[in-house]
Motif scaffolding. Sequence first.
Motif, PDB file in Angstrom:
ATOM      1  N   PHE A 134       0.781  -1.346   0.024  1.00 13.53           N
ATOM      2  CA  PHE A 134      -0.050   0.259   0.042  1.00 13.53           C
ATOM      3  C   PHE A 134       0.793   1.123  -0.004  1.00 13.53           C
ATOM      4  CE2 PHE A 134      -3.621  -2.510   0.390  1.00 13.53           C
ATOM      5  CZ  PHE A 134      -4.815  -1.873   0.637  1.00 13.53           C
ATOM      6  N   TRP A 135       1.672   1.362   1.052  1.00 12.20           N
ATOM      7  CA  TRP A 135       2.465   2.460   1.025  1.00 12.20           C
ATOM      8  C   TRP A 135       3.339   3.020  -0.159  1.00 12.20           C
ATOM      9  CZ3 TRP A 135       3.394   7.095   2.983  1.00 12.20           C
ATOM     10  CH2 TRP A 135       4.792   7.652   2.840  1.00 12.20           C
ATOM     11  N   GLN A 136       4.009   1.907  -0.871  1.00 12.94           N
ATOM     12  CA  GLN A 136       4.615   2.568  -2.105  1.00 12.94           C
ATOM     13  C   GLN A 136       3.901   2.898  -3.313  1.00 12.94           C
ATOM     14  OE1 GLN A 136       8.079   2.045  -2.199  1.00 12.94           O
ATOM     15  NE2 GLN A 136       8.747   0.376  -1.250  1.00 12.94           N
ATOM     16  N   VAL A 137       2.612   2.493  -3.240  1.00 12.87           N
ATOM     17  CA  VAL A 137       1.719   3.118  -4.271  1.00 12.87           C
ATOM     18  C   VAL A 137       1.177   4.392  -3.863  1.00 12.87           C
ATOM     19  CG1 VAL A 137      -0.474   2.526  -5.354  1.00 12.87           C
ATOM     20  CG2 VAL A 137       0.978   0.614  -4.757  1.00 12.87           C
ATOM     21  N   PHE A 138       0.740   4.490  -2.657  1.00 11.63           N
ATOM     22  CA  PHE A 138       0.209   6.057  -2.249  1.00 11.63           C
ATOM     23  C   PHE A 138       1.409   6.858  -2.145  1.00 11.63           C
ATOM     24  CE2 PHE A 138      -3.556   3.549  -1.094  1.00 11.63           C
ATOM     25  CZ  PHE A 138      -4.582   4.245  -1.373  1.00 11.63           C
ATOM     26  N   ARG A 139       2.584   6.478  -1.944  1.00 12.68           N
ATOM     27  CA  ARG A 139       3.465   7.721  -2.071  1.00 12.68           C
ATOM     28  C   ARG A 139       3.981   8.117  -3.325  1.00 12.68           C
ATOM     29  NH1 ARG A 139       9.299   4.719   0.070  1.00 12.68           N
ATOM     30  NH2 ARG A 139       9.827   4.459  -2.034  1.00 12.68           N
ATOM     31  N   PHE A 140       3.385   7.399  -4.272  1.00  8.35           N
ATOM     32  CA  PHE A 140       3.490   7.469  -5.774  1.00  8.35           C
ATOM     33  C   PHE A 140       1.995   8.493  -6.205  1.00  8.35           C
ATOM     34  CE2 PHE A 140       0.885   5.899  -9.572  1.00  8.35           C
ATOM     35  CZ  PHE A 140       1.810   6.643 -10.577  1.00  8.35           C
ATOM     36  N   ALA A 141       0.840   7.866  -5.779  1.00  9.44           N
ATOM     37  CA  ALA A 141      -0.411   8.338  -6.221  1.00  9.44           C
ATOM     38  C   ALA A 141      -0.578   9.602  -5.535  1.00  9.44           C
ATOM     39  CB  ALA A 141      -1.498   7.230  -5.886  1.00  9.44           C
ATOM     40  N   ALA A 142      -0.345   9.721  -4.147  1.00 12.57           N
ATOM     41  CA  ALA A 142      -0.772  11.229  -3.831  1.00 12.57           C
ATOM     42  C   ALA A 142      -0.267  12.397  -4.380  1.00 12.57           C
ATOM     43  CB  ALA A 142      -0.455  11.263  -2.356  1.00 12.57           C
TER      44      ALA A 142
END
Length: 455
Positions: A134-142
């Motif tokens: 989750f974290w790797q994706v959200f730190r990109f997505a945000a």
Amino acid sequence: MAIATINPATGETLKTFEPLNDVEIAAKLDLAGLAFEHYRQTSFVERSHWLKAAADILEQEKAEFAKLMTLEMGKPISAAIAETEKCALVCRYYAEHAAGFLADVSVKTDGSNSFVRYQPLGAILAVMPWNFPFWQVFRFAAPTLMAGNVGLLKHASNVPQCALAIEDILQRAGFPQGVFQTLLIGAAKVADLMADDRVKAATLTGSEPAGASLAAASGKQLKKTVLELGGSDPFIVLESADIEAAVVAATTARMLNNGQSCIAAKRFIVAEAIADKFEKLLLDKFLALKVGDPMQPDTDLGPLATPDILQDLHQQVQAAVASGGKVLTGGQPLGDRPGNFYPPTIITDIPQDSPIAQEEFFGPVALLFRVPDIDAAIKLANATPFGLGASAWTTNDQERDRLITEIEAGAVFINGLVKSDPRLPFGGIKRSGYGRELSIQGIHEFVNVKTVWVK
């Protein structure tokens, strides 16, 4: 590789997924292109509202998302809950700061009005790993979504349910259809995506080979990439350090995420004068760790994510021993139970110039080195092709300044373990990659930095 949920604690295949075919991929790319034309016109206020709604969903349903992460890749449930909470944090951070980060910047020139404007590029491909699903994706997505870009996620093939859940969160939060899409595809499709004109840039977190492959495919198309790759992070403890505090942090830093973190401390470089004490305290901490079912809240160390990772790690341990290393604890897979379990392991006496001493150990294995002084410590810390993060422990101001200046890494933490923080840029040098995520530097990676001059 099959796209499937395989419980790493039991080896049981729980759910399989059919990869997208070429027609389905093309339809999603078309949708991303159409979504961008509308989404780029939305305001920061609208994007911020949707991103804060995503943070609310993450917080309200963190227990369920945590169970999904633990089920698919094996991290302890307490760590999975913390990961979900951190995802909400990065969403709120960019929801509150993106407008300021991307505001026009006036520059005094010979024109009557000159300024820099930041504008979105289009569809950005994210190739993400399983270790922080989750974290790797959200730190990109945000930052990507706040900048007005749209996102395409090619997640690791062993966390498909996490990938689909993230898309669902952003849709439920109110982001328009097509602004963020998960692509259930294998790695072989990435080069084709980079060759497609609808994909404007890419980011990858993962291994060196994966990063090199994406960089090569992107280079052929002259498309920008950001790469966050492996690390063999040093953890330096000098004579003046608070040894007890350093040992507590060392244990946490090595066992984080079952030892499967790019920024986990991996090479423990200790001044000879305190090495015996540090070694004894570290051994005591490792022996006290509870290995077991990652769904149980009191478990310290769960399974490795896949059987291949377990096999590769043990081969490295055997190579370290063959080179002269001595195993103080651990060193053998836990064959008394199903799943991909490897015990907390400490290896000493590895020759500093041996090839194995420069490799990344992606699991709960600590390599312990003794050095006579700070000069030797810095030299050994830098004697690796990686340069992601470094932790160093001292109460001497001159030593601190030398460590900050001379260690070759994207981050240096003094008297603390290396961690990512939305407020600080994150990334590495050398073979640990290039570009930055998080903070203002992260949101500036995938925008057109447009110069405007008016007279």
